[in-house]
Structures are given as C-alpha cells and as structure tokens.
Design a protein around this motif. Structure first.
Motif: not given
Length: 320
Positions: A150-152, A215-222, A243-245, A250-257
C-alpha cells in the motif's frame, strides 16, 4: 512469567548455510548492485527459542508470517529439512495464530481450501491478520507485506501482490531464485532512478534531503497512528508487524516490529574474514560458550502482558 501473547516473525526456515558459501564465492558484485538480498536463518537459535517456549508457553502465540521460506526453496525441502522444529512448534501448549507472510502465503491458501478442518476455537488458526486483547488493549497483528504494498507499490495493489506471492511459493528452487533476482533487479532500477531524481530534486530545492527508504516509509506510517487506514486495524489499536526485518518499538510502546531470525550474509562473510565468531550464525567456527556474550540485531520477538508491549532479544539460558 506466563505472557498473554508472544509474537515473532521472519524466521525463513529453508535458507541455510550453503547460501553463505555461495555469497562468499561470487555474491559480492550482486550485493553491491542490490540484486542479492539473501539472508540465512539462525536456525539453531530458533530451535532453542521453541524449546524455551515449551518450558514457558504464553497464553497465545502469534507466528507473524514468513516462518517458512517457500520462495527460494521447494515446499517439500523446507518442510522435510525442518520437520523436528516445526513439530515442536505446533505442539506447544497454547493457542497459536499463524498469520501468513508473503514468503509462506501458500499456507493461507491451503487453510482456506481445507477451512472446514480449521474451525475457529481449535489450537491453531490460519489468517492474514488477527486482532487480540490483552488487559484493556486491543492489538492488531499483521505480517506487514500489506503495508509495504500500500505504501511502496501502490500501482500493483494487494490482490495482485498476493497472487504473485502465491505463485512464488510454488516455484522451484531455480525459478524462485530467478524471479526473486528479477524482482530485486526491478527494485534496484527503481531505487537508483529514485536516487538520481532525489539528487536532482534536492539540488533544485524541491525535495527533502532526509528522504527515507522504503522500510523507513513503512515505519513512519505505523508510528504516525494512521496505519489502520492501510491494514484493517481499528483506530487506537496497538500494532505489531514484521516483514522489514528491522526490529523496533516506538517510544509509547504502541507500535512494534518483531524483526527477524535471519543474519545478513554480507556481515557474516566480513566477520569470517576478520576472524570474528558469531554464535548462532550457522558458521562452522561457532563457540557455544560465547552464546550469552554476543549482542544480536536478530533473534527478536515481542511480548505482551496486560496490554504492555516489550521488544526482546532471545538469549539461550535466559527467561523469555
């Protein structure tokens, strides 16, 4: 501690040490040209991880895709080579959710075909994504290829990409490797075109010189809080993907890879040349005694208890 949820992804069982030998012989040129993107699986460490899970099973285990490497190996070879660890994994005393990735998408197709045998409520469920609850929080799990497309790859669309992934899972070793190389070649051409255009646009003052890679674009969206628009999560859900390995939380612990259980071949070969031993990398000169003294950027997984997410690195002999 008995966690509510443990999630991991991107083990890619099926890629083994021969790939490292091939790379050391002739892969440098392809790596430089961004056409060689192979990793090898840290299979020994993953076996220890499954053993640790059997001793401390969570309430729910989320396999977040790309457990199996069906793109570059025949399905028969992958399953037979790894039958012991797979049997141990699927015998764990917990509820298992197998969220498929792009490299093992065939598993979802087969589950759909035989879905009457995989009714909800059993010990294992196969899906493209899953929404679970821990404490008062809902957590949405997806492998992440959907976000990538969806992003790339907006022009391709998710349906077309999933068809491509299914075909790749049925390719033979040589055909799968060839198609993957061609795909990486397309990516190389695209990236280098973008790099050239970026340089021109920066000089002309119409682009930000800090532009990020895919991969940074995916992280930025999440971490923007808007990923639910692309992956089916609900606003306010915690998000866990792979997926991105590239593991992160994130700082608030609401998104994780969740990261991966793979090792970059280029780094391994440099280590061999420099005489560095790297436990768990499947190299012949591993010293098991060094296992607890080395820091890794792989072997990562996410734990969730009472709605609190943590990103962890597996170390043999230490609690999960």
């Amino acid at each position: 501690m008995k966690y509510d949820i443990i999630a991991f992804s991107d083990v890619h069982l099926g890629i083994h040490v021969k790939k490292e030998q091939e790379y050391c012989k002739w892969g440098a040129f392809l790596k430089i040209m961004h056409l060689w993107k192979e990793d090898i699986t840290d299979a020994a460490a993953f076996c220890e991880f499954v053993k640790a899970l059997s001793e401390e099973p969570p309430k729910n285990l989320v396999i977040l895709g790309d457990l199996l490497e069906f793109w570059r190996k025949t399905n028969h070879e992958v399953l037979c080579r790894n039958h012991k660890v797979l049997k141990a994994l699927f015998s764990l005393n917990c509820k298992i959710y197998y969220v498929v990735g792009n490299h093992d998408y065939l598993i979802y197709e087969l589950a759909q075909k035989y879905k009457k045998n995989f009714q909800k409520g059993g010990d294992i469920e196969f899906c493209k994504d899953i929404r679970l609850m821990s404490g008062r929080e809902y957590i949405f799990f997806t492998h992440g290829y959907d976000l990538d497309v969806q992003i790339n790859y907006e022009m391709m669309g998710i349906e077309m990409y999933e068809s491509f992934a299914a075909v790749q899972c049925r390719a033979t070793n040589s055909l799968g490797g060839l198609v993957s190389t061609l795909w990486n070649g397309k990516t190389w051409l695209t990236l280098n075109f973008h790099k050239l255009w970026r340089k021109i646009s920066i000089v002309c003052g119409i682009s930000d010189k800090n532009h990020k890679d895919e991969d940074d674009m995916i992280k930025n969206i999440t971490i923007s809080g808007l990923a639910h628009l692309f992956c089916g999560a609900q606003p306010g859900d915690l998000l866990v993907f792979g997926h991105t390995h590239r593991p992160f939380i994130d700082h608030d612990h609401v998104v994780a890879n969740t990261g991966s259980w793979c090792e970059d071949i280029e780094s391994l070969c440099k280590e061999r040349v420099q005489g560095i031993t790297h436990t768990g990398s499947l190299c012949e000169d591993i010293d098991p005694k060094d296992n607890n003294e080395v820091k890794y950027n792989n072997r990562t997984y996410v734990t969730i208890n009472n709605g609190i997410m943590e990103l962890k690195t597996f170390v043999k002999g230490k609690p999960l």
